[in-house]
Enzyme design. Sequence first.
Site, PDB file in Angstrom:
ATOM      1  N   HIS A 134       0.948  -1.160  -0.084  1.00 27.52           N
ATOM      2  CA  HIS A 134       0.033  -0.065  -0.008  1.00 27.52           C
ATOM      3  C   HIS A 134       0.981   1.167   0.001  1.00 27.52           C
ATOM      4  O   HIS A 134       0.423   2.219   0.363  1.00 27.52           O
ATOM      5  CB  HIS A 134      -0.855   0.128   1.234  1.00 27.52           C
ATOM      6  CG  HIS A 134      -2.132  -0.875   1.097  1.00 27.52           C
ATOM      7  ND1 HIS A 134      -1.874  -2.219   1.500  1.00 27.52           N
ATOM      8  CD2 HIS A 134      -3.323  -0.831   0.661  1.00 27.52           C
ATOM      9  CE1 HIS A 134      -3.054  -3.006   1.474  1.00 27.52           C
ATOM     10  NE2 HIS A 134      -3.999  -2.009   0.765  1.00 27.52           N
TER      11      HIS A 134
ATOM     12  N   GLY B   9      -0.835  -1.695  -5.701  1.00 35.24           N
ATOM     13  CA  GLY B   9      -1.756  -2.676  -5.415  1.00 35.24           C
ATOM     14  C   GLY B   9      -3.036  -2.321  -4.944  1.00 35.24           C
ATOM     15  O   GLY B   9      -4.098  -3.354  -5.069  1.00 35.24           O
ATOM     16  N   HIS B  10      -3.223  -1.352  -4.434  1.00 30.48           N
ATOM     17  CA  HIS B  10      -4.583  -0.762  -3.975  1.00 30.48           C
ATOM     18  C   HIS B  10      -4.645   0.608  -4.833  1.00 30.48           C
ATOM     19  O   HIS B  10      -3.824   1.621  -4.572  1.00 30.48           O
ATOM     20  CB  HIS B  10      -4.764  -0.328  -2.647  1.00 30.48           C
ATOM     21  CG  HIS B  10      -6.006  -0.251  -2.208  1.00 30.48           C
ATOM     22  ND1 HIS B  10      -7.050   0.731  -2.863  1.00 30.48           N
ATOM     23  CD2 HIS B  10      -6.997  -0.683  -1.360  1.00 30.48           C
ATOM     24  CE1 HIS B  10      -8.201   0.756  -2.377  1.00 30.48           C
ATOM     25  NE2 HIS B  10      -8.255  -0.105  -1.422  1.00 30.48           N
TER      26      HIS B  10
ATOM     27  N   HIS C 255     -11.934  -6.514  -5.392  1.00 31.60           N
ATOM     28  CA  HIS C 255     -12.336  -5.885  -4.298  1.00 31.60           C
ATOM     29  C   HIS C 255     -13.025  -4.662  -4.794  1.00 31.60           C
ATOM     30  O   HIS C 255     -12.469  -3.928  -5.718  1.00 31.60           O
ATOM     31  CB  HIS C 255     -10.664  -5.288  -3.681  1.00 31.60           C
ATOM     32  CG  HIS C 255     -10.707  -4.652  -2.461  1.00 31.60           C
ATOM     33  ND1 HIS C 255     -10.788  -3.438  -2.463  1.00 31.60           N
ATOM     34  CD2 HIS C 255     -10.826  -5.012  -1.132  1.00 31.60           C
ATOM     35  CE1 HIS C 255     -10.729  -3.020  -1.119  1.00 31.60           C
ATOM     36  NE2 HIS C 255     -10.765  -3.972  -0.275  1.00 31.60           N
TER      37      HIS C 255
ATOM     38  N   GLU D 123     -13.776  -8.652   0.064  1.00 31.52           N
ATOM     39  CA  GLU D 123     -14.500  -7.377   0.201  1.00 31.52           C
ATOM     40  C   GLU D 123     -14.842  -7.115  -1.093  1.00 31.52           C
ATOM     41  O   GLU D 123     -14.564  -6.009  -1.569  1.00 31.52           O
ATOM     42  CB  GLU D 123     -13.479  -6.216   0.835  1.00 31.52           C
ATOM     43  CG  GLU D 123     -12.885  -6.730   2.128  1.00 31.52           C
ATOM     44  CD  GLU D 123     -12.373  -5.359   2.805  1.00 31.52           C
ATOM     45  OE1 GLU D 123     -11.546  -4.684   2.118  1.00 31.52           O
ATOM     46  OE2 GLU D 123     -12.674  -5.170   4.061  1.00 31.52           O
TER      47      GLU D 123
ATOM     48  N   GLU E  55     -19.344  -2.396   1.383  1.00 32.97           N
ATOM     49  CA  GLU E  55     -18.661  -1.420   2.133  1.00 32.97           C
ATOM     50  C   GLU E  55     -18.800   0.069   1.854  1.00 32.97           C
ATOM     51  O   GLU E  55     -19.050   0.573   0.834  1.00 32.97           O
ATOM     52  CB  GLU E  55     -16.931  -1.695   1.807  1.00 32.97           C
ATOM     53  CG  GLU E  55     -16.171  -0.968   2.796  1.00 32.97           C
ATOM     54  CD  GLU E  55     -14.702  -1.300   2.736  1.00 32.97           C
ATOM     55  OE1 GLU E  55     -14.261  -2.317   2.068  1.00 32.97           O
ATOM     56  OE2 GLU E  55     -13.741  -0.290   2.748  1.00 32.97           O
TER      57      GLU E  55
ATOM     58  N   CYS F 285     -16.817   2.471   1.911  1.00 37.06           N
ATOM     59  CA  CYS F 285     -15.919   3.133   1.049  1.00 37.06           C
ATOM     60  C   CYS F 285     -16.309   2.671  -0.565  1.00 37.06           C
ATOM     61  O   CYS F 285     -16.369   3.511  -1.367  1.00 37.06           O
ATOM     62  CB  CYS F 285     -14.513   2.406   0.959  1.00 37.06           C
ATOM     63  SG  CYS F 285     -13.877   3.023   2.615  1.00 37.06           S
TER      64      CYS F 285
ATOM     65  N   CYS G  34     -10.806   2.667   7.010  1.00 38.24           N
ATOM     66  CA  CYS G  34     -11.004   3.586   5.803  1.00 38.24           C
ATOM     67  C   CYS G  34     -12.372   4.169   5.588  1.00 38.24           C
ATOM     68  O   CYS G  34     -12.235   5.323   4.988  1.00 38.24           O
ATOM     69  CB  CYS G  34     -10.774   2.398   4.589  1.00 38.24           C
ATOM     70  SG  CYS G  34     -11.962   0.929   4.853  1.00 38.24           S
ATOM     71  N   CYS G  35     -13.321   3.418   6.193  1.00 36.60           N
ATOM     72  CA  CYS G  35     -14.572   4.026   5.909  1.00 36.60           C
ATOM     73  C   CYS G  35     -15.096   5.466   6.635  1.00 36.60           C
ATOM     74  O   CYS G  35     -15.582   6.214   5.980  1.00 36.60           O
ATOM     75  CB  CYS G  35     -15.764   3.181   6.451  1.00 36.60           C
ATOM     76  SG  CYS G  35     -15.633   1.467   5.399  1.00 36.60           S
TER      77      CYS G  35
HETATM   78 ZN   LIG Z   1     -13.900   1.183   3.986  1.00 33.34          ZN
END
Ligand SMILES: [Zn+2]
Length: 837
Positions: free
Chosen positions: A195, A244-245, A303, A355, A371, A373, A439-440
Amino acid sequence: MIQSPRIGTMAIAVAGVLLAVAATRTAGRTESTNPAAVQTPTVSPTHAADMSKDYPVRPVPFTAVHLDDQFWLPKIETNRQVTIPFAFQQCEISGRVDNFIRAASALRGETLTNRKPPGYPFDDTDIYKVIEGASYTLSVHPDPKLDAYVDDLIAKIGAAQEKDGYLYTTRSIDAEHPHPWAGTQRWELEKVDSHELYDLGHLYEAAVAHYQATGKRTLLDIALRTADLLTQTFGPGKKAIWPGHQITEMGLAKLYRVTGREDYLQLAKFMLDVRGPDGDKGAGRPYNQSHQKVIDQTEAVGHAVRATYMYSGMADVAALTGDPSYVSAVDKIWDNVVGKKLYITGGIGATGRGEAFGGNYELPNMTAYNETCAAVGNDYWNYRLFLLHADAKFIDVMERTLYNGLISGVSIDGKSFFYPNPLESIGQHARAPWFGVACCPGNITRFLASVPGYVYAHRGDTIFVNLYAKGTGEIEMDGGRRVTITQDTRYPWDGAVRMTVKPAKSETFTIDVRIPGWARNQPVPSDLYRFADKSAARVTLKVNGKPVPVPATLADGYVSLKRAWKPGDVIDLHLPMPVRRVVANAQVAADSGRVALQRGPIVYAAEWPDSPTHHVRNLVLANDAPLTSEFRADLLNGVEVIRGNAVGLKKDAQGKVTRQPEAFTAIPYYAWANRGRGEMVVWLATTDAGAKPIPPPTVATTSTVTASNPGRKNPRAINDGEEPDSSSDPVSYFDWWPRKGSNEWVEYTFDKPTSVSEVELYWFDDTGHGEVRVPASWRLLYKDGADWKPVTTTSPYGVAKDQYNKVTFTPVTTSGLRLEVTMQPQFSGGIQEWKVR
Ligand SMILES: [Zn+2]
């Protein structure tokens, strides 16, 4: 001395919102009063990007739209006054701020007493996201205290930056022993889990927001130093690594817009183009959308947050470079999501395993992941597609997500959050004040602050009115023409919208008034959902009292009003809001024999506090049961509720099902889980077969259950009477994860002393995708006075999977039972159901 960036005539996309006006206004003010903030940077934005190549439609920035409504304004204010300070506080309590302080200390060569890496290598992003949210609020609501607090955080971030621009506390705290996901070398595990690039993507979003809001270059300069390191490190002939993300791509596009630095845009494009199966570790996985070249992808997989950030990045790069191949790919992927993978709440990402998006039409309700996000990402993506195509079908999807599955992610008081947003519950779901993976909440802070920016947009001599909310928008069209539109409405509770138009002087231009799909008998722009019956109520539109025809079919979802507008002209739009029943495509097995209720843009849910039995999964709502709605100012900060009569099913001790008429109330889905844990259902059964009769009371179901170390799991799953299909059934279980190899307990406390002689245990075990196994051993004790004593068993303590393990014992009369469970070494343990006789 800073060279003044020519941002007066340019617009910069921030969270899908262009901020041209605010940038021009605030940049001068703050720069002149904060000389310290404009020390000569190592890199300096010398000119803005050429804006002739960007999205053909331009948003009206949220700084130019002032809402004073009863729906959004309280949420935006709660976000500003409660959630943002609360999230900063959580970043401090959880050590996220300390990570930067420790990294800085290590970089100065000091000896750290605590060299532990952050809990996760992406913990840095939580601070970046909340800074982004705080910056948005600062652009419309000056707050010297918050401004100073953010300055202090930025100084801490800057101190944690390595000499060559590298910024990643996970490694800098102790480069010899970083988090295992980080790898021993920079970028080594980027395609897998480090990340590093994801963290920087969020830094870019925050940096541009902060620069735009305050005119200060502090965070922007930190960001540009990292971006320069990236352009030196990655690209043709250099390292060919993609994030990767995803989010770095969107972030680089924003840096390009603010600086005009072509190499940032080229790097964003490179990071998209290089993505795909290359045999390298971490590559070729649907999980992070590297199974195919991005332009060859046609289905949403993996994801969901990574996916929507990537699709948004593709749209940005397509708009900025004019490359149509990205557009063709994201359009196809959009068709797949909207046709087969979108929840009625606008949520996406059906499964918690990875996810991720599920298969086509795989939309389970209780285990829906959705999610928060991913809802934010879905709105970023849909808004960008609108900016590309000027088609209101994207706003239809965006609005559905916004009013339902996105704002469900935060509680009404602004202090607790949902990570997954399921569509059915038996009480196992509850909001939490923060998460290990947080994250959210940060995404909520940045999105809510920018909501007014989604109301209007413009292109050429056309203004698009996309969302309805009481307030005023100051629209600056191409060529500097200014038009003010004031909306007076109670939307989303009432579909009457009066818009007063004020051009600077009388002149001819076009106002495109969006007629939402839900008002045109089309809940979504696909055949995934439809209304069960046609509404006879017609949309009406008037200009200065004169009716304007609203065709039944609209090519792009708008009625175009082209005329010579003069100050004070009035548009009256009426969107009828009867209660509608929605049915899903027959291929969605989870919704078969069920209806969802919708009124206007709002999707409804039945929740336990509104039912006299405190059950709602047992309700059957007949297709012909009349439904009405009423506004309840006293409930959940003011909501329109739906009322009607349903039938409640109940099972007696002999297993016979009885039917009872029951008054029925549904609340907006987004407002559920603000009154404690319990049952909730969005898709209501229309026949007895689809309902879950209330089980007869048993010794177990009437017990009070408690457990050691419950964490966020609700032990009530153990005695809820919900029959598991297998040990891995994800619907309703309790486990002690992430605790492993420990001894734990569960207790039943009975109402009154009860004679018992048998228990049955159904163990939870998620072999294949989790770390929970049947226990190594267990035993049963009963309460004798103040003591716990083992029962005398007549059969062994079984640990078989996928079945009940029955243990009989010499009868005891007791006020409670206790299970003692010893987990297998290295594994956790859990229970599906515990019965007692
Ligand atoms: Zn999140």
